[in-house]
Design a protein around this motif. Sequence first.
Motif, short mmCIF file in Angstrom:
data_model
loop_
_atom_site.label_atom_id
_atom_site.label_comp_id
_atom_site.label_asym_id
_atom_site.label_seq_id
_atom_site.Cartn_x
_atom_site.Cartn_y
_atom_site.Cartn_z
N ASP A 142 0.82 -1.21 0.00
CA ASP A 142 0.00 0.00 0.00
C ASP A 142 0.85 1.26 0.00
O ASP A 142 0.35 2.35 -0.28
CB ASP A 142 -0.97 0.00 1.19
CG ASP A 142 -0.25 -0.03 2.54
OD1 ASP A 142 0.95 -0.36 2.56
OD2 ASP A 142 -0.89 0.28 3.55
N PHE B 77 -5.97 -2.41 -4.06
CA PHE B 77 -5.95 -1.12 -4.73
C PHE B 77 -7.18 -1.03 -5.65
O PHE B 77 -7.81 -2.04 -6.00
CB PHE B 77 -4.67 -0.93 -5.55
CG PHE B 77 -4.50 -1.90 -6.70
CD1 PHE B 77 -4.93 -1.58 -7.99
CD2 PHE B 77 -3.91 -3.14 -6.50
CE1 PHE B 77 -4.77 -2.47 -9.04
CE2 PHE B 77 -3.76 -4.04 -7.54
CZ PHE B 77 -4.19 -3.70 -8.82
N THR B 78 -7.48 0.19 -6.01
CA THR B 78 -8.57 0.44 -6.97
C THR B 78 -7.98 1.05 -8.22
O THR B 78 -6.99 1.80 -8.17
CB THR B 78 -9.63 1.37 -6.39
OG1 THR B 78 -9.01 2.62 -6.04
CG2 THR B 78 -10.28 0.77 -5.16
N THR C 279 -5.98 5.95 -12.88
CA THR C 279 -5.59 6.18 -11.49
C THR C 279 -5.50 4.85 -10.74
O THR C 279 -6.42 4.03 -10.81
CB THR C 279 -6.59 7.09 -10.77
OG1 THR C 279 -6.64 8.35 -11.46
CG2 THR C 279 -6.19 7.33 -9.33
N GLN D 276 -5.00 3.54 -6.87
CA GLN D 276 -5.08 4.09 -5.52
C GLN D 276 -5.04 2.97 -4.49
O GLN D 276 -5.75 1.97 -4.59
CB GLN D 276 -6.38 4.89 -5.36
CG GLN D 276 -6.49 5.63 -4.03
CD GLN D 276 -7.69 6.56 -4.00
OE1 GLN D 276 -8.65 6.37 -4.74
NE2 GLN D 276 -7.64 7.57 -3.14
N THR D 277 -4.16 3.15 -3.49
CA THR D 277 -4.11 2.25 -2.34
C THR D 277 -4.60 3.03 -1.11
O THR D 277 -5.00 4.19 -1.23
CB THR D 277 -2.69 1.73 -2.09
OG1 THR D 277 -1.90 2.77 -1.50
CG2 THR D 277 -2.02 1.26 -3.36
N SER D 278 -4.52 2.42 0.04
CA SER D 278 -4.94 3.11 1.26
C SER D 278 -3.99 4.24 1.64
O SER D 278 -4.34 5.09 2.46
CB SER D 278 -5.03 2.11 2.42
OG SER D 278 -3.76 1.52 2.68
N THR E 289 -1.65 7.43 -4.09
CA THR E 289 -2.34 7.41 -5.37
C THR E 289 -1.33 7.72 -6.47
O THR E 289 -0.51 8.63 -6.33
CB THR E 289 -3.47 8.45 -5.41
OG1 THR E 289 -4.43 8.13 -4.41
CG2 THR E 289 -4.14 8.48 -6.77
N VAL F 226 -1.28 8.54 -10.58
CA VAL F 226 -2.10 8.92 -11.73
C VAL F 226 -1.21 8.96 -12.96
O VAL F 226 -0.19 9.67 -12.97
CB VAL F 226 -2.77 10.29 -11.52
CG1 VAL F 226 -3.61 10.66 -12.72
CG2 VAL F 226 -3.60 10.29 -10.25
N THR G 102 0.48 11.17 -5.23
CA THR G 102 -0.06 11.97 -4.13
C THR G 102 -0.25 11.07 -2.92
O THR G 102 -0.28 9.84 -3.04
CB THR G 102 -1.41 12.62 -4.49
OG1 THR G 102 -2.40 11.58 -4.67
CG2 THR G 102 -1.32 13.45 -5.75
N LYS H 234 -2.63 9.97 0.59
CA LYS H 234 -4.03 9.55 0.68
C LYS H 234 -5.00 10.72 0.74
O LYS H 234 -6.19 10.57 0.47
CB LYS H 234 -4.22 8.63 1.88
CG LYS H 234 -3.95 9.29 3.22
CD LYS H 234 -4.11 8.29 4.35
CE LYS H 234 -3.82 8.92 5.71
NZ LYS H 234 -3.95 7.93 6.82
N GLY I 232 -4.57 13.41 -1.13
CA GLY I 232 -4.49 14.12 -2.40
C GLY I 232 -3.37 15.15 -2.46
O GLY I 232 -3.26 15.88 -3.45
#
Length: 957
Positions: A59, A89-90, A99, A101-103, A106, A108, A119, A121, A123
């Motif tokens: 993560d 991740f998503t 993008t 993203q993990t916990s 992120t 991009v 970034t 978590k 942003g």
Amino acid sequence: MAFRQLLHTALFSVLLCLPIHLFAGDPVKFIREKDGVTVYPEVYLSGNARAVKLQVITDRIIRVTASPEKVIPLRKSLITVYGAPSANFTLTEGPEKITVQTSAITAVMTLATGAVAFTDKNGKTLLAERPHNGRQLQPAVFEGQPAYGITQTFETVEGDAYYGLGQHQDDVFNYQGRQVFLFQNNTEVAVPFLVSRKNYGILWDNYSLTKVGDTREYLPLSRLRLFSAKGEPGWLTASYSNQRQQPGKVAFTRAESGIDYAYLDDTKKHLPAGFAMKTGVLTWEGSIASDFEGMHSLRFTYGGYLKVWVDGKLLADKWRQAWNPGTALLEINLQKDKKYPVKIMWTPDGDASYISARWINPVPLEDRNTFTIQSEAGQLLDYYFIHGNNMDEVVSGYRQLTGKTPIVPKWAMGFWQSRERYKTQDELLQAVAEYRKRKLPLDNIVLDWSYWKEDAWGSQEFDPQRFPSPDSMIQALHRQYHTQFMISVWPKFYEGIPAYKDFDKQGWLYRRNIADRQRDWIGKGYVSTFYDAFNEKARAGFWELLHKKLYNKGVDAWWMDASEPDVLSNVSPEKRKEQMSPTADGTAAEYLNAYPLENAKGIYNGQRSVDPDKRVFLLTRSGFAGSQHYAAAIWSGDIASRWEDMRTQISAGLNFSLSGIPFWTMDIGGFAVEPRYEKPSAKDLEEWRELQTRWFQFGAMVPLFRSHGQFPFREIYNISPKDHPAYNSMEYYTHLRYRLMPYIYTLAGMAYHQDYTIMRALVMDFPEDENVKETGDQFMFGPSLLVNPVYTYKARERELYLPAGQGWYDLYSGEFREGGRHINAKADYETMPVFVKEGSILPSGPSLQYTAQKKADTVTLYIYTGKDASFTLYEDEDTNYNYEKGAFSNITFYYKEVDRSLSIGERQGGFPGMLDKRVFRIVWVSREAPRAWLPDGKADETVEYSGAAIKVSAARY
């Protein structure tokens, strides 16, 4: 050129605005994968990358690979050892970006360009690849094989700073806006891992020559505007004197616009025949000017004495032995078009000396908040982005990728004595006997090179004339003197000896130095070469040689010298590649920097295979990302014995520690010695003693405590007579080191169990304090001790900064000082300023002559009040690997300021031989009641401890 760049940028902007589907080629823009995503950018917008992959490792760690082919090839990494990626991740698709993203982080990626931005978590921007022209994969050819030159430029946020990248000798701490060249060399260690004060790191998985930061080429001096001593434009006036005692007596002058004699034999080829290098002085005088405004970097390499004046100010006064040139980086703020007087005086060190000067203009405004990583050769771009809540978590991520740090044997945290060199068995034994006679603590004696017969380098055999009974010698060290034995082993072989013939028959040797008939500096000179450490069978063969010839005699640890590999000192990178070609893994251009890693790996794996219960310990002159995983500690090489070199080791050690490798040391006192110290006057002798004393004070509080160097001999009793301030100070700091062993060995345990960093830059522990961003001459030794080396001759105080957010106690008096301010601290001859952080628990143990002499059955706990504090005392069996199976114990101490109480927690864990009962002596230190650190002084409270929790109140003290 400017118009072409503008046109290119404008064209890029137009292309980027076009819909993606308008571009010709494969309509598939990305592929979702179980561990991330692969994007197929437009090749003319992506720096020749046809595929870019984001791979989620954890993560907090994302790997970025970019390939010039549509398929990202499977690649054997030499530095990473982690298992299968394991993180949720998503993946979110947008019209122009994708993008991941993990916990915790992120990433991009822009679909058209493949550029990635990171970034946290929330942003908040951490780091971004430059959106256009930031990545370049340029075709190249080495040894007839295709490769790519690889470049990646990153954009950072305002106020960023970055550290790490191994160990370098320019006395630079924060590398923002500077250039770091990663090339393994004596005193220079290349580690391609950087850490930002914004709590991210980049691990660059490439083994070739690499530049980091401002990667523009340093320019020859002739690219500056030069003026002669008479004001004539176009050159400097070079004055050649053949009498260094009378440098003003000039033999002849020349107009010269360049100073570029950087490598072996350059001076012999290019300096005029009428100049006597052995007795002469060469001076360049005139003026310089620049069309650029701002900070210019002027970089010298030199052997011998170098002095540089700019605008009448002496900016450099240095010396280095000729066979291992030094570097001097001068940062000079120049006004545009203004002429600045300059004088450069060089006194060569013999007839094989060196001098070069190159420069670079200020960083362009658009690049001020960027850094670039540029590698000469590779098959693809490959790096890991690591994020953490603090710098410790970033370093932990590095070790998660490259391997844990084994705990060193406890004796390695004691004092080591070494010299260049003990020539006989009797000399070595007499040195140890003298330490024991004087009751000076000692744990390790080191035998440097040339214990073999003169013509048998690489045999790993003792010369029987000088070492008639090495087995008995080692046995006496162990049984009679309770001292460990470390021995120097080089990956070097003289042509014709049996080991050479065996390795040559197997194809395990580099052949170029043999073909060149290059002779070394021993006796009549012998032709030699090094083995190919990239060959797995050669590594096993090298270990077998060490095992058979040395380890079976009782050797405890390995000193792996010249592991760059230093086949021939002070050669250019191009020559080094020639000497190493080919390697078993591929071209030398692609692999040369990883040699010390593979060399260490072979010995570590070899010893663990034959003796799995004894901790391996390696001291190596060079290292690479992952070296810590193979029990390798690194020392800073053959540095000079000068005050400025002592200072440089502070920032060098801090950046090395921030590179993720926690066990670092140096030659206390410096290795190479100026001639004035070899037969010193009374004045020079006193300076020598003070230099050794100050360096010794510093060396007592770095991860490994080790004295070494050329003549004069470096034993404490050889540096000064007893009762001299030098002797008294060195004796005191040796005992201090041993009294602090419960604290220090706990730090070694933390390096394994918690991925801890022992020698800590202030930016690690005080990240919100802007005053420490550039502080590279102070550090924390563990969580409690602020160390402030004194590196100026005859200084009896030093200015230092006490970080904000807490108060500080003087270790020696207990006096309290408020943090957040600069002070002039007392620094008499015998002491170095050391402060203890408010809210600390500092344990000290019994007086010892060697670490295994006695268990810490009585521990004195100094409680520095004012804030809550905690410390967890770590213990294990000291010399084996049972801690990997859970055989260790922890005792945690908690101090609470609210009720001024100390809680001693229940002991957790255990191991064979553990003390079931012990005594804790408690000393309370407060603003109102300062107490000096005196481990045998009166305690305020004494408690017996059997493993159950205890609570003690300080209210009545």
